[in-house]
Enzyme design. Structure first.
Site, mmCIF file in Angstrom:
data_model
loop_
_atom_site.group_PDB
_atom_site.id
_atom_site.type_symbol
_atom_site.label_atom_id
_atom_site.label_comp_id
_atom_site.label_asym_id
_atom_site.label_seq_id
_atom_site.Cartn_x
_atom_site.Cartn_y
_atom_site.Cartn_z
ATOM 1 N N ASP A 32 -6.393 -6.188 -2.016
ATOM 2 C CA ASP A 32 -5.003 -6.589 -2.269
ATOM 3 C C ASP A 32 -4.904 -7.676 -3.337
ATOM 4 O OD1 ASP A 32 -3.860 -6.113 1.185
ATOM 5 O OD2 ASP A 32 -4.412 -4.706 -0.412
ATOM 6 N N LYS A 91 6.340 5.964 7.204
ATOM 7 C CA LYS A 91 5.860 5.000 8.213
ATOM 8 C C LYS A 91 7.025 4.467 9.025
ATOM 9 C CE LYS A 91 2.366 3.608 4.858
ATOM 10 N NZ LYS A 91 1.955 2.599 3.861
ATOM 11 N N TYR A 118 2.346 1.040 13.842
ATOM 12 C CA TYR A 118 3.146 1.982 13.051
ATOM 13 C C TYR A 118 2.662 3.409 13.220
ATOM 14 C CZ TYR A 118 -0.520 0.778 9.608
ATOM 15 O OH TYR A 118 -1.710 0.518 8.969
ATOM 16 N N HIS A 126 0.816 -1.218 0.000
ATOM 17 C CA HIS A 126 0.000 0.000 0.000
ATOM 18 C C HIS A 126 0.847 1.264 0.000
ATOM 19 C CE1 HIS A 126 -3.077 -2.704 2.250
ATOM 20 N NE2 HIS A 126 -3.087 -2.917 0.942
HETATM 21 C C1 LIG Z 1 -4.989 2.178 7.013
HETATM 22 C C2 LIG Z 1 -6.241 2.615 7.717
HETATM 23 C C3 LIG Z 1 -7.410 1.871 7.643
HETATM 24 N N1 LIG Z 1 -8.524 2.292 8.294
HETATM 25 C C4 LIG Z 1 -9.753 1.480 8.206
HETATM 26 C C5 LIG Z 1 -10.266 1.287 6.784
HETATM 27 C C6 LIG Z 1 -10.862 -0.093 6.799
HETATM 28 O O1 LIG Z 1 -12.226 -0.030 7.264
HETATM 29 C C7 LIG Z 1 -10.062 -0.843 7.854
HETATM 30 C C8 LIG Z 1 -8.987 -1.741 7.254
HETATM 31 O O2 LIG Z 1 -8.267 -0.959 6.318
HETATM 32 P P1 LIG Z 1 -7.231 -1.696 5.370
HETATM 33 O O3 LIG Z 1 -7.819 -2.969 4.867
HETATM 34 O O4 LIG Z 1 -6.742 -0.677 4.358
HETATM 35 O O5 LIG Z 1 -6.052 -2.032 6.407
HETATM 36 P P2 LIG Z 1 -4.608 -2.600 6.010
HETATM 37 O O6 LIG Z 1 -4.733 -3.561 4.869
HETATM 38 O O7 LIG Z 1 -4.000 -3.034 7.267
HETATM 39 O O8 LIG Z 1 -3.863 -1.304 5.477
HETATM 40 C C9 LIG Z 1 -2.550 -1.033 5.913
HETATM 41 O O9 LIG Z 1 -1.695 -1.964 5.266
HETATM 42 C C10 LIG Z 1 -0.317 -1.749 5.580
HETATM 43 C C11 LIG Z 1 0.523 -2.747 4.819
HETATM 44 C C12 LIG Z 1 0.114 -0.351 5.332
HETATM 45 O O10 LIG Z 1 1.209 -0.065 4.820
HETATM 46 C C13 LIG Z 1 -0.772 0.713 5.865
HETATM 47 O O11 LIG Z 1 -0.406 1.993 5.384
HETATM 48 C C14 LIG Z 1 -2.221 0.408 5.544
HETATM 49 O O12 LIG Z 1 -2.449 0.603 4.145
HETATM 50 O O13 LIG Z 1 -9.415 0.169 8.664
HETATM 51 C C15 LIG Z 1 -8.540 3.454 9.051
HETATM 52 O O14 LIG Z 1 -9.574 3.829 9.637
HETATM 53 N N2 LIG Z 1 -7.399 4.210 9.145
HETATM 54 C C16 LIG Z 1 -6.248 3.834 8.501
HETATM 55 O O15 LIG Z 1 -5.208 4.542 8.627
#
Ligand SMILES: Cc1cn([C@H]2C[C@H](O)[C@@H](COP(=O)(O)OP(=O)(O)O[C@H]3O[C@@H](C)C(=O)[C@@H](O)[C@H]3O)O2)c(=O)[nH]c1=O
Length: 181
Positions: A168, A71, A131, A62
């Site tokens: 993903d 990060k 993070y 991401h």
């Molecule tokens: C990343 C993020 C997600 N969310 C919410 C959105 C969604 O409903 C839920 C899960 O989001 P995601 O599926 O995108 O979570 P995730 O797949 O864990 O996303 C993360 O992956 C890693 C590898 C990274 O590098 C991060 O920057 C972030 O992109 O959490 C937030 O509220 N704030 C945030 O900062």
């Protein structure tokens, strides 16, 4: 606190000074003054994140194309194989990746500056991933790079097909991805 550049010099492995005693251990997981003195980097973190994943889950790769995030990542339960991919078009290491094992045991942190895609694969039964980010979450600007893009050839230590979110599963290949200047 020891700071070690990786094969991509802007990616830094940070090892905190751990104080152990008969009760267990203590370490400063982040200290702005020490961090700035040791890394020479002046960043301001605005958000702390925490995710928990089971074994063989892969989150990533991401990045936010606008409002990009630096990060500072670490693992407090279990172990992950953590990957950052250089998406800075002007960089001599554009398209190259670095992987490192982060675990509750080694207490290692990885500093991933703006310009990189990030992801990790869970190696332990569970992993809790924490993070700090230098910019706020902006889903409208989030992009996903395909985890198994053959042009990246990331050597994920997978035993079987990883478990991915719907997002993903359909990441973009590097050749078609929006990248940084
Ligand atoms: C990343 C993020 C997600 N969310 C919410 C959105 C969604 O409903 C839920 C899960 O989001 P995601 O599926 O995108 O979570 P995730 O797949 O864990 O996303 C993360 O992956 C890693 C590898 C990274 O590098 C991060 O920057 C972030 O992109 O959490 C937030 O509220 N704030 C945030 O900062």
């Amino acid at each position: 606190m020891r700071v070690t550049p990786t094969e991509i010099p802007d990616l830094l492995v940070i090892e905190p000074q751990v104080f152990g005693d008969e009760r267990g251990y203590f370490y400063e997981s982040y200290n702005e003054k020490a961090w700035r003195e040791k890394t020479g980097i002046i960043e301001h973190f605005v958000q702390d994140n925490h995710s928990r994943s089971a074994k063989n889950i892969l989150r990533g790769l991401h990045y936010q194309i606008q409002q990009p995030q630096g990060k500072l990542v670490r693992v407090v339960v279990g172990e992950v194989f953590d990957v950052a991919v250089d998406l800075r078009k002007s960089s001599p290491t554009f398209g190259q990746w670095v992987g490192t094992n982060l675990s509750a045991e080694n207490k290692r942190q990885l500093w991933i500056p703006v310009g990189f895609a990030h992801g990790f694969l869970v190696l332990s039964e569970y992993a809790e991933f924490l993070y700090k980010t230098t910019n706020y979450y902006a889903p409208q600007h989030e992009r996903t790079l395909l985890w198994n893009d053959p042009d990246l050839a990331i050597a994920w230590p997978i035993q079987s097909e990883p478990i991915l979110s719907a997002k993903d599963k359909v990441g973009t290949r590097l050749q078609d991805a929006e990248v940084y200047i």
